[in-house]
Write an enzyme that holds these catalytic residues in place. Structure first.
Site: not given
Length: 356
Positions: A209, A218, A256
Site C-alpha cells: 500500500e 496518497e 472511515n
C-alpha cells in the site's frame, strides 16, 4: 597502627584529594539544544529546546509544540539546570495529565523509574496498571527497552529494518510498537508460527500500500475531493478534500476517519492530518482496519490469519474483486512476494491459501 594500614590510609587520603580537585562539586549544567522551530521536521531521537526545557522527539513530527502531546519527551530544564547522573535518573519527571505512549520511562516522585505499559493520559504510576513495576532511580539500573506487559513484538527492530530498507523516516519501529497496545490480540494470538505469519501478512500488505513504507499520503491529489461522503450526518468538518489516503493502510473517506477515530479515542474526523503527523497514530489506523474491518471481504484480516484462512483472505478484505478473482493478478502476486519474503525474515513458513 601497622605499616600496611598507614600506607592504605595515606593512599585513600591522596585519592580523595585528587577527586576533590578533578570532579565538580555539583552536577553539570544542562545546555539547551537548538530552539524548536514549527517548520522543522524532527525524527525520532532528535532534540530541541522550548520553554527552558530540552525535548526529545520520539518519532517523526512537524509543528507539534513540545509539551502538548506525547511525540515530545521532556528531558528536563536546560540553560542552568542540572543533569542527573547518566544511566541512573536520566529520565524526565512524571507529569499528571501529560500523554504517554507505551515504552515511555518516567521518574516518579518516589525516586523510582516507571515504564508505560499502555498509552495513557498521565495516569499516576503507583496507583495505575498502565505503568510497569519500578526500577530504583539512584541504583544505576537501566530499565529494559520493552515492558513485559507488551509480550514482546514478534518482529525485532533489526528485522523491521531489513523488511523496509528504504522506508520513510516517518514510519518508525517505535511508532509501530507504541501502537500495538490499541489491539493487544494482534500478532499475539495462536502459536509462534501464527503470530509471525500475522505480523508478516500485515506488514506485507502495508508494504504494498505504501511502496515499501515510502508514501505517507496518497500520491494522486486529483482524488482528494472524492473522499467526502456528504450523505453522512456529520459531513466533512475538516474540508471536502481532507480525507485522502494516509498511513500504512492508506485510510480514506470521512466515514472511515470517523469510525477509526471513535474506536481509537482520537478525533480524526475533525483533524485527519494527525495520521500524517504522528507515527503511532498512523500505525494505529492501520491496525484498526486490520483488526476490526472486513472491507469487501468476509472477515477481518486478523481473523483470516488466526483462523487459518490464509494470506489470500487478507488481500480480499483490503481490495476485494479489484485484485481478487482475476481482477489484478499482478498486484496479488506482488503482495504474495512480499509476504513470502517477510516470513522468511521471521524464520517461519507462509502456510496455504496465499492467493485470492
Amino acid at each position: 597502627m601497622s605499616r600496611l594500614r598507614i600506607i592504605a590510609a595515606l593512599l585513600a587520603a591522596a585519592c580523595a584529594t585528587v577527586l576533590a580537585v578533578v570532579l565538580p562539586t555539583s552536577a553539570t549544567a544542562a545546555s539547551c539544544a537548538s530552539a524548536w522551530n514549527s517548520g522543522t521536521v524532527y525524527t525520532g531521537g532528535m532534540t530541541a529546546s522550548y520553554n527552558s526545557h530540552n525535548w526529545l522527539a520520539q518519532w517523526w513530527t512537524q509543528s507539534d509544540v513540545p509539551g502538548t502531546n506525547s511525540v515530545w519527551a521532556d528531558q528536563g530544564t536546560c540553560g542552568g539546570g542540572t543533569n542527573p547522573p547518566a544511566g541512573t535518573c536520566d529520565y524526565p519527571a512524571w507529569a499528571a495529565g501529560r500523554n504517554y505512549v507505551t515504552g515511555n520511562i518516567v521518574r516518579y516522585t518516589d525516586g523510582n523509574l516507571y515504564i508505560a505499559e499502555h498509552d495513557n493520559p498521565g495516569y499516576d504510576p503507583i496507583i495505575s496498571t498502565w505503568f510497569w513495576d519500578p526500577y530504583n532511580c539512584n541504583g544505576g539500573t537501566t530499565p529494559p527497552t520493552n515492558p513485559p506487559g507488551n509480550g514482546g513484538f514478534v518482529v525485532s527492530q533489526a528485522q523491521f529494518n531489513q523488511m523496509f530498507p528504504g522506508r520513510n523516516s516517518f514510519y518508525t519501529y517505535e511508532g509501530l510498537t507504541a501502537a500495538l497496545s490499541a489491539y493487544p490480540g494482534f500478532a499475539t494470538t495462536g502459536s509462534d508460527t501464527v503470530k509471525k505469519q500475522e505480523a508478516a501478512a500485515f506488514l506485507a500488505n502495508v508494504n504494498h500500500e505504501t511502496g515499501g513504507l515510502v508514501y505517507i499520503v496518497e500520491q494522486n491529489t486529483a482524488n482528494y475531493p472524492h473522499y467526502c461522503d456528504t450523505s453522512q450526518s456529520y459531513g466533512c468538518p475538516a474540508g471536502q478534500s481532507a480525507y485522502y489516503g494516509r498511513g500504512p493502510i492508506q485510510l480514506s473517506w470521512n466515514f472511515n476517519y470517523k469510525a477509526a477515530g471513535d474506536a481509537l479515542g482520537i478525533n480524526l474526523l475533525a483533524d485527519p492530518y494527525q495520521v500524517e503527523r504522528n507515527s503511532a497514530v498512523a500505525w494505529k489506523t492501520g491496525l484498526w482496519y486490520w483488526n476490526t474491518q472486513s472491507g469487501p471481504g468476509t472477515m477481518t484480516p486478523h481473523n483470516a490469519m488466526v483462523n487459518g484462512r490464509g494470506f489470500g483472505e487478507t488481500i480480499r478484505s483490503i481490495n476485494g474483486s479489484i485484485e481478487c478473482n482475476g481482477g489484478n493478478p499482478a498486484q496479488v502476486q506482488s503482495r504474495i512476494d512480499s509476504y513470502n519474503r517477510f516470513v522468511q525474515i521471521l524464520g517461519t513458513t507462509a502456510g496455504g491459501n496465499l492467493g485470492c
